[in-house]
Design a protein around this motif. Structure first.
Motif, PDB file in Angstrom:
ATOM      1  N   THR A  47       0.844  -1.186   0.000  1.00 60.72           N
ATOM      2  CA  THR A  47       0.000   0.000   0.000  1.00 60.72           C
ATOM      3  C   THR A  47       0.880   1.237   0.000  1.00 60.72           C
ATOM      4  OG1 THR A  47      -1.703  -1.177   1.230  1.00 60.72           O
ATOM      5  CG2 THR A  47      -1.830   1.203   1.255  1.00 60.72           C
ATOM      6  N   THR A  48       0.471   2.248  -0.737  1.00 55.94           N
ATOM      7  CA  THR A  48       1.182   3.518  -0.766  1.00 55.94           C
ATOM      8  C   THR A  48       0.167   4.647  -0.723  1.00 55.94           C
ATOM      9  OG1 THR A  48       2.904   4.782  -1.888  1.00 55.94           O
ATOM     10  CG2 THR A  48       1.282   3.713  -3.293  1.00 55.94           C
ATOM     11  N   LYS A  49       0.626   5.799  -0.266  1.00 60.62           N
ATOM     12  CA  LYS A  49      -0.231   6.986  -0.207  1.00 60.62           C
ATOM     13  C   LYS A  49       0.364   8.059  -1.115  1.00 60.62           C
ATOM     14  CE  LYS A  49      -1.738   6.233   4.479  1.00 60.62           C
ATOM     15  NZ  LYS A  49      -2.576   5.536   4.865  1.00 60.62           N
ATOM     16  N   LEU A  50      -0.504   8.682  -1.876  1.00 62.73           N
ATOM     17  CA  LEU A  50      -0.109   9.783  -2.748  1.00 62.73           C
ATOM     18  C   LEU A  50      -0.705  11.065  -2.166  1.00 62.73           C
ATOM     19  CD1 LEU A  50      -0.969   8.060  -6.146  1.00 62.73           C
ATOM     20  CD2 LEU A  50       1.299   8.301  -5.124  1.00 62.73           C
ATOM     21  N   TYR A  51       0.128  12.088  -1.979  1.00 60.60           N
ATOM     22  CA  TYR A  51      -0.313  13.356  -1.401  1.00 60.60           C
ATOM     23  C   TYR A  51      -0.330  14.436  -2.480  1.00 60.60           C
ATOM     24  CZ  TYR A  51       0.490  11.015   3.016  1.00 60.60           C
ATOM     25  OH  TYR A  51       0.435  10.126   4.055  1.00 60.60           O
ATOM     26  N   PHE A  52      -1.451  15.133  -2.571  1.00 61.76           N
ATOM     27  CA  PHE A  52      -1.628  16.220  -3.526  1.00 61.76           C
ATOM     28  C   PHE A  52      -1.927  17.481  -2.711  1.00 61.76           C
ATOM     29  CE2 PHE A  52      -3.016  12.217  -5.336  1.00 61.76           C
ATOM     30  CZ  PHE A  52      -2.342  12.168  -6.547  1.00 61.76           C
ATOM     31  N   PRO A  53      -0.894  18.283  -2.376  1.00 63.99           N
ATOM     32  CA  PRO A  53      -1.128  19.455  -1.519  1.00 63.99           C
ATOM     33  C   PRO A  53      -1.687  20.643  -2.294  1.00 63.99           C
ATOM     34  CG  PRO A  53       1.208  19.244  -2.001  1.00 63.99           C
ATOM     35  CD  PRO A  53       0.523  18.060  -2.644  1.00 63.99           C
ATOM     36  N   LYS A  54      -2.603  21.336  -1.657  1.00 64.95           N
ATOM     37  CA  LYS A  54      -3.146  22.615  -2.137  1.00 64.95           C
ATOM     38  C   LYS A  54      -3.554  22.595  -3.608  1.00 64.95           C
ATOM     39  CE  LYS A  54      -0.601  25.150   1.311  1.00 64.95           C
ATOM     40  NZ  LYS A  54       0.418  26.143   1.602  1.00 64.95           N
ATOM     41  N   VAL A  55      -4.494  21.711  -3.924  1.00 63.10           N
ATOM     42  CA  VAL A  55      -4.997  21.626  -5.297  1.00 63.10           C
ATOM     43  C   VAL A  55      -6.128  22.640  -5.443  1.00 63.10           C
ATOM     44  CG1 VAL A  55      -5.947  20.117  -7.075  1.00 63.10           C
ATOM     45  CG2 VAL A  55      -4.398  19.177  -5.352  1.00 63.10           C
ATOM     46  N   ALA A  56      -5.971  23.554  -6.369  1.00 61.77           N
ATOM     47  CA  ALA A  56      -6.954  24.623  -6.586  1.00 61.77           C
ATOM     48  C   ALA A  56      -8.176  24.075  -7.331  1.00 61.77           C
ATOM     49  CB  ALA A  56      -6.313  25.754  -7.382  1.00 61.77           C
ATOM     50  N   PRO A  57      -9.329  24.723  -7.175  1.00 55.54           N
ATOM     51  CA  PRO A  57     -10.533  24.286  -7.878  1.00 55.54           C
ATOM     52  C   PRO A  57     -10.314  24.225  -9.393  1.00 55.54           C
ATOM     53  CG  PRO A  57     -11.081  25.933  -6.241  1.00 55.54           C
ATOM     54  CD  PRO A  57      -9.587  25.876  -6.306  1.00 55.54           C
ATOM     55  N   GLY A  58     -10.765  23.139  -9.998  1.00 56.97           N
ATOM     56  CA  GLY A  58     -10.648  22.963 -11.445  1.00 56.97           C
ATOM     57  C   GLY A  58      -9.282  22.501 -11.917  1.00 56.97           C
ATOM     58  N   GLN A  59      -8.312  22.355 -11.024  1.00 58.12           N
ATOM     59  CA  GLN A  59      -6.959  21.960 -11.405  1.00 58.12           C
ATOM     60  C   GLN A  59      -6.767  20.448 -11.296  1.00 58.12           C
ATOM     61  OE1 GLN A  59      -4.569  24.186 -12.614  1.00 58.12           O
ATOM     62  NE2 GLN A  59      -6.430  25.417 -12.666  1.00 58.12           N
ATOM     63  N   THR A  60      -5.766  19.947 -12.012  1.00 56.37           N
ATOM     64  CA  THR A  60      -5.370  18.542 -11.937  1.00 56.37           C
ATOM     65  C   THR A  60      -3.953  18.496 -11.401  1.00 56.37           C
ATOM     66  OG1 THR A  60      -6.789  17.934 -13.796  1.00 56.37           O
ATOM     67  CG2 THR A  60      -4.996  16.431 -13.271  1.00 56.37           C
ATOM     68  N   SER A  61      -3.722  17.590 -10.462  1.00 50.71           N
ATOM     69  CA  SER A  61      -2.399  17.442  -9.862  1.00 50.71           C
ATOM     70  C   SER A  61      -1.931  16.005 -10.059  1.00 50.71           C
ATOM     71  CB  SER A  61      -2.470  17.781  -8.371  1.00 50.71           C
ATOM     72  OG  SER A  61      -1.187  17.744  -7.792  1.00 50.71           O
ATOM     73  N   TYR A 109      -6.055  -1.314  -6.415  1.00 48.46           N
ATOM     74  CA  TYR A 109      -7.250  -0.791  -5.760  1.00 48.46           C
ATOM     75  C   TYR A 109      -6.990   0.633  -5.298  1.00 48.46           C
ATOM     76  CZ  TYR A 109      -8.417  -5.731  -5.495  1.00 48.46           C
ATOM     77  OH  TYR A 109      -8.675  -7.031  -5.798  1.00 48.46           O
ATOM     78  N   ILE A 110      -7.956   1.508  -5.543  1.00 43.57           N
ATOM     79  CA  ILE A 110      -7.941   2.831  -4.929  1.00 43.57           C
ATOM     80  C   ILE A 110      -8.720   2.656  -3.629  1.00 43.57           C
ATOM     81  CG2 ILE A 110      -8.674   5.234  -5.129  1.00 43.57           C
ATOM     82  CD1 ILE A 110      -8.422   4.928  -8.174  1.00 43.57           C
ATOM     83  N   ASP A 111      -7.980   2.573  -2.520  1.00 43.16           N
ATOM     84  CA  ASP A 111      -8.605   2.296  -1.226  1.00 43.16           C
ATOM     85  C   ASP A 111      -9.376   3.487  -0.690  1.00 43.16           C
ATOM     86  OD1 ASP A 111      -7.515  -0.317  -1.160  1.00 43.16           O
ATOM     87  OD2 ASP A 111      -5.626   0.461  -0.392  1.00 43.16           O
ATOM     88  N   SER A 112      -8.822   4.686  -0.827  1.00 41.23           N
ATOM     89  CA  SER A 112      -9.517   5.866  -0.334  1.00 41.23           C
ATOM     90  C   SER A 112      -9.026   7.122  -1.037  1.00 41.23           C
ATOM     91  CB  SER A 112      -9.333   6.016   1.176  1.00 41.23           C
ATOM     92  OG  SER A 112      -7.978   6.276   1.488  1.00 41.23           O
ATOM     93  N   VAL A 113      -9.927   8.102  -1.087  1.00 45.14           N
ATOM     94  CA  VAL A 113      -9.603   9.433  -1.573  1.00 45.14           C
ATOM     95  C   VAL A 113     -10.125  10.391  -0.503  1.00 45.14           C
ATOM     96  CG1 VAL A 113      -9.931  11.169  -3.375  1.00 45.14           C
ATOM     97  CG2 VAL A 113      -9.818   8.735  -3.976  1.00 45.14           C
ATOM     98  N   ILE A 114      -9.215  11.107   0.159  1.00 45.21           N
ATOM     99  CA  ILE A 114      -9.609  11.978   1.254  1.00 45.21           C
ATOM    100  C   ILE A 114      -9.267  13.424   0.908  1.00 45.21           C
ATOM    101  CG2 ILE A 114      -9.222  12.519   3.693  1.00 45.21           C
ATOM    102  CD1 ILE A 114      -8.564   9.537   4.080  1.00 45.21           C
ATOM    103  N   ASN A 115     -10.264  14.278   1.025  1.00 44.26           N
ATOM    104  CA  ASN A 115     -10.068  15.716   0.821  1.00 44.26           C
ATOM    105  C   ASN A 115     -10.027  16.376   2.182  1.00 44.26           C
ATOM    106  OD1 ASN A 115     -10.415  15.405  -1.999  1.00 44.26           O
ATOM    107  ND2 ASN A 115     -12.617  15.487  -1.753  1.00 44.26           N
ATOM    108  N   TYR A 116      -9.023  17.199   2.426  1.00 40.67           N
ATOM    109  CA  TYR A 116      -8.938  17.915   3.700  1.00 40.67           C
ATOM    110  C   TYR A 116      -8.340  19.282   3.523  1.00 40.67           C
ATOM    111  CZ  TYR A 116      -4.128  16.088   3.656  1.00 40.67           C
ATOM    112  OH  TYR A 116      -2.843  15.770   3.321  1.00 40.67           O
TER     113      TYR A 116
END
Length: 161
Positions: free
Chosen positions: A119-133, A154-161
Motif C-alpha cells: 500500500t502507498t499513499k499519494l499526497y496532492f497538496p493545495k490543489v486549486a478548484p478545477g486543477q489537476t495534480s 485498488y484505490i482504497d480511499s480518496v480523502i479531501n482535507y
C-alpha cells in the motif's frame, strides 16, 4: 394522529396478529375446517421498500490497460501502475472538482490477489478548484514472493482535507 398513538396502534396490531397465528397454529380445540395452506402468503416477488433518497451508490472503478500499464479510474482520480525492475511505479492524478483549495490524499494498494499486497499513499497538496495534480510513488517488491505480472490495483480511499 400523533406518532405515539400510531406506535400504540402498530404494537396492538402486532400483538393481535401473533395471537391469531398462535391460536390458529396450535391445533388444540376447534375444528380444522381450513387447511394450513389457507393462511395468507406474501408473494416472493413483492416489491421491496424503495431506497432512501440520501443513499447514493458508490462509484465503480473503471479498469483499462495501455501497453504494460494498468489504469484504474475512480471519479476524478486516476492511478496508473507499471511494473519495473524493482517493483511498481504508481502514478496518480486527481482532478479537483470542489469550490475551495484542498489537500487530497489517495491510498492505493497493489497486490497479486492472494498473499502479496503493498500500500502507498499519494499526497496532492493545495490543489486549486478545477486543477489537476499529479504524484508518483514506487511500490517496491520484497522477499515474500514474485511480483505479479498482472497486479490487482485498488484505490482504497480518496480523502479531501
Amino acid at each position: 394522529m400523533s406518532v405515539r398513538n400510531m406506535t400504540r396502534s402498530a404494537a396492538r396490531g402486532a400483538v393481535l396478529l401473533v395471537a391469531v397465528l398462535v391460536t390458529g397454529c396450535s391445533g388444540s380445540g376447534g375444528s380444522s375446517s381450513a387447511p394450513s395452506s389457507a393462511l395468507p402468503v406474501t408473494p416472493s416477488s413483492a416489491p421491496s421498500a424503495p431506497a432512501s433518497p440520501e443513499a447514493t451508490p458508490e462509484p465503480s472503478p473503471v479498469v483499462s490497460y495501455l501497453a504494460g500499464t494498468k489504469i484504474v479510474t475512480l471519479g476524478g482520480t486516476e492511478v496508473r501502475v507499471t511494473r519495473n525492475d524493482v517493483g511498481f511505479e504508481v502514478v496518480g492524478s486527481v482532478t479537483h472538482t470542489h469550490d475551495v483549495t484542498l489537500n487530497i490524499r489517495v491510498t492505493v494498494s497493489v497486490g497479486n490477489g492472494k498473499d502479496w499486497v503493498r500500500t502507498t499513499k499519494l499526497y496532492f497538496p493545495k490543489v486549486a478548484p478545477g486543477q489537476t495534480s499529479r504524484e508518483t510513488a514506487l511500490v517496491r517488491g520484497s522477499y515474500q514472493g514474485e511480483l505479479p505480472d498482472g497486479p490487482k490495483v485498488y484505490i482504497d480511499s480518496v480523502i479531501n482535507y
